[in-house]
Design a protein around this motif. Structure first.
Motif, mmCIF file in Angstrom:
data_model
loop_
_atom_site.group_PDB
_atom_site.id
_atom_site.type_symbol
_atom_site.label_atom_id
_atom_site.label_comp_id
_atom_site.label_asym_id
_atom_site.label_seq_id
_atom_site.Cartn_x
_atom_site.Cartn_y
_atom_site.Cartn_z
ATOM 1 N N ARG A 1 0.825 -1.203 0.000
ATOM 2 C CA ARG A 1 0.000 0.000 0.000
ATOM 3 C C ARG A 1 0.868 1.265 0.000
ATOM 4 N N ARG A 2 1.932 1.247 0.764
ATOM 5 C CA ARG A 2 2.816 2.404 0.816
ATOM 6 C C ARG A 2 3.508 2.609 -0.536
ATOM 7 N N ASN A 3 3.851 1.515 -1.200
ATOM 8 C CA ASN A 3 4.474 1.592 -2.518
ATOM 9 C C ASN A 3 3.539 2.307 -3.497
ATOM 10 N N LEU A 4 2.267 1.923 -3.499
ATOM 11 C CA LEU A 4 1.293 2.558 -4.379
ATOM 12 C C LEU A 4 1.176 4.048 -4.074
ATOM 13 N N GLU A 5 1.155 4.378 -2.802
ATOM 14 C CA GLU A 5 1.013 5.779 -2.404
ATOM 15 C C GLU A 5 2.212 6.606 -2.835
ATOM 16 N N LEU A 6 3.411 6.033 -2.724
ATOM 17 C CA LEU A 6 4.611 6.747 -3.155
ATOM 18 C C LEU A 6 4.580 7.023 -4.653
ATOM 19 N N ARG A 7 4.129 6.045 -5.405
ATOM 20 C CA ARG A 7 4.029 6.229 -6.854
ATOM 21 C C ARG A 7 3.014 7.312 -7.196
ATOM 22 N N GLN A 8 1.863 7.261 -6.553
ATOM 23 C CA GLN A 8 0.837 8.263 -6.828
ATOM 24 C C GLN A 8 1.295 9.660 -6.414
ATOM 25 N N GLN A 9 2.027 9.742 -5.337
ATOM 26 C CA GLN A 9 2.563 11.034 -4.906
ATOM 27 C C GLN A 9 3.521 11.598 -5.949
ATOM 28 N N LEU A 10 4.330 10.726 -6.520
ATOM 29 C CA LEU A 10 5.280 11.166 -7.537
ATOM 30 C C LEU A 10 4.550 11.675 -8.777
ATOM 31 N N TYR A 11 3.525 10.928 -9.214
ATOM 32 C CA TYR A 11 2.749 11.366 -10.373
ATOM 33 C C TYR A 11 2.035 12.696 -10.091
ATOM 34 N N GLN A 12 1.585 12.870 -8.870
ATOM 35 C CA GLN A 12 0.881 14.095 -8.506
ATOM 36 C C GLN A 12 1.838 15.276 -8.435
ATOM 37 N N GLN A 13 2.988 15.069 -7.798
ATOM 38 C CA GLN A 13 3.955 16.151 -7.624
ATOM 39 C C GLN A 13 4.549 16.601 -8.953
ATOM 40 N N GLU A 14 4.869 15.639 -9.818
ATOM 41 C CA GLU A 14 5.481 15.976 -11.102
ATOM 42 C C GLU A 14 4.425 16.342 -12.144
ATOM 43 N N GLY A 15 3.169 16.013 -11.887
ATOM 44 C CA GLY A 15 2.091 16.256 -12.833
ATOM 45 C C GLY A 15 1.236 17.456 -12.438
ATOM 46 N N PRO A 16 -0.012 17.250 -12.093
ATOM 47 C CA PRO A 16 -0.680 15.945 -12.009
ATOM 48 C C PRO A 16 -0.917 15.340 -13.391
ATOM 49 N N ILE A 17 -1.168 14.040 -13.430
ATOM 50 C CA ILE A 17 -1.311 13.345 -14.698
ATOM 51 C C ILE A 17 -2.764 13.345 -15.165
ATOM 52 N N ASP A 18 -2.924 13.301 -16.490
ATOM 53 C CA ASP A 18 -4.250 13.253 -17.098
ATOM 54 C C ASP A 18 -4.624 11.846 -17.542
ATOM 55 N N CYS A 19 -3.624 10.966 -17.623
ATOM 56 C CA CYS A 19 -3.848 9.609 -18.124
ATOM 57 C C CYS A 19 -2.785 8.700 -17.521
ATOM 58 N N PHE A 20 -3.155 7.467 -17.231
ATOM 59 C CA PHE A 20 -2.194 6.498 -16.707
ATOM 60 C C PHE A 20 -2.068 5.330 -17.673
#
Length: 284
Positions: free
Chosen positions: A220-239
């Motif tokens: 669960r923490r791994n998923l959260e870290l990935r989502q945080q990265l996408y949010q901080q560098e993005g946010p993303i419009d598509c995965f």
């Protein structure tokens, strides 16, 4: 009985003639973004050519199963092949420059346009498809944030001397690609190298020293870290997910059951503790 056979034959001839007529009257039309598709295919072919050069420099022979000598087909098994399951036919299918054009089409159908941001999770299992997504985003003018993994299934980028993250990094250094991995994981069991030869894993850790290495065994923490990265560098419009990394597809069979290609929001599934990023983003 003869009359019945004659009637069936007449019906068959009529059906064949109708199909032939329809085929003759059909017209092939270009998409409105055909030039972008061709550019993606050309860029992907250049990447393949450069990867073959890397393998030659490193003394890595091209696989005999790489019929078209693309350089994108790996070995049947190595120390970084945590999951020795992978169809060679599937790997060869993705190792075509036209996959760059296909990715442009899929992104376009998903509503992605120039200036948008795409987040991606790449495993080493399908290096050609990983590069196809990168090439498509680059020629479309789309910002890409991707996390790549070292582990690769059968016939993927599974040579310890040239993992997919290293492959992409060298292509960036050589100026063919513009975007490097935002982070790298070992992949495999738990996304932390489970099932890999410890000696090979240690070698990869050293080889990837220049890239941000994420090591989080808690799912669960791994998923959260990935989502945080996408949010901080993005946010993303598509995965976009390529390959079977557990954080993309989730634990169990739920991710695979969603199918491939462009996923419709109608396929929303109930999120569980085993859901991966595909399910999480689809639910949004």
């Amino acid at each position: 009985e003869r009359k019945l056979l004659a009637l069936l034959l007449a019906c068959a001839l009529l059906a064949w003639g109708t199909a032939a007529l329809a085929a003759g009257q059909g017209r092939r039309t270009e998409t409105g973004y055909a030039a972008v598709q061709l550019a993606a295919a050309d860029l992907l072919e250049d990447c393949f050519r450069q990867v073959r050069t890397y393998k030659e420099e490193l003394g890595i022979p091209l696989s005999e199963l790489d019929y078209h000598q693309t350089g994108m087909i790996g070995e049947s098994y190595t120390g970084i092949t945590p999951t020795p399951l992978g169809a060679i036919e599937a790997k060869r299918t993705t190792a075509w420059p036209e996959m760059g054009a296909l990715c442009v089409r899929l992104l376009h159908e998903a509503g992605v346009r120039s200036g948008d941001t795409v987040g991606a999770g790449f495993s080493g299992s399908f290096p050609a498809m990983d590069l196809a997504v990168i090439a498509a985003c680059q020629v479309m003018g789309v910002e890409l944030i991707y996390i790549s993994s070292v582990g690769a299934s059968t016939y993927g980028a599974n040579h310890p001397a040239l993992t997919f993250p290293e492959m992409a990094h060298r292509l960036v250094e050589d100026g063919l690609l513009e975007t490097d991995s935002a982070a790298v994981t070992l992949g495999g069991g738990g996304d932390v190298g489970g099932g890999m030869d410890p000696a090979c894993a240690e070698e990869i850790r050293l080889a990837e020293a220049g890239l941000l290495l994420l090591e989080e065994p808690d799912y669960r923490r791994n998923l959260e870290l990935r989502q945080q990265l996408y949010q901080q560098e993005g946010p993303i419009d598509c995965f976009v997910a390529v390959g079977g990394n557990v954080t993309s597809m989730g634990r169990g069979e739920s991710g695979i059951s969603l199918g491939q290609g462009l996923l419709s929001p109608e396929k929303i599934v109930r999120l569980t503790e085993d859901s991966g990023l595909v399910q999480r983003y689809l639910s949004q």
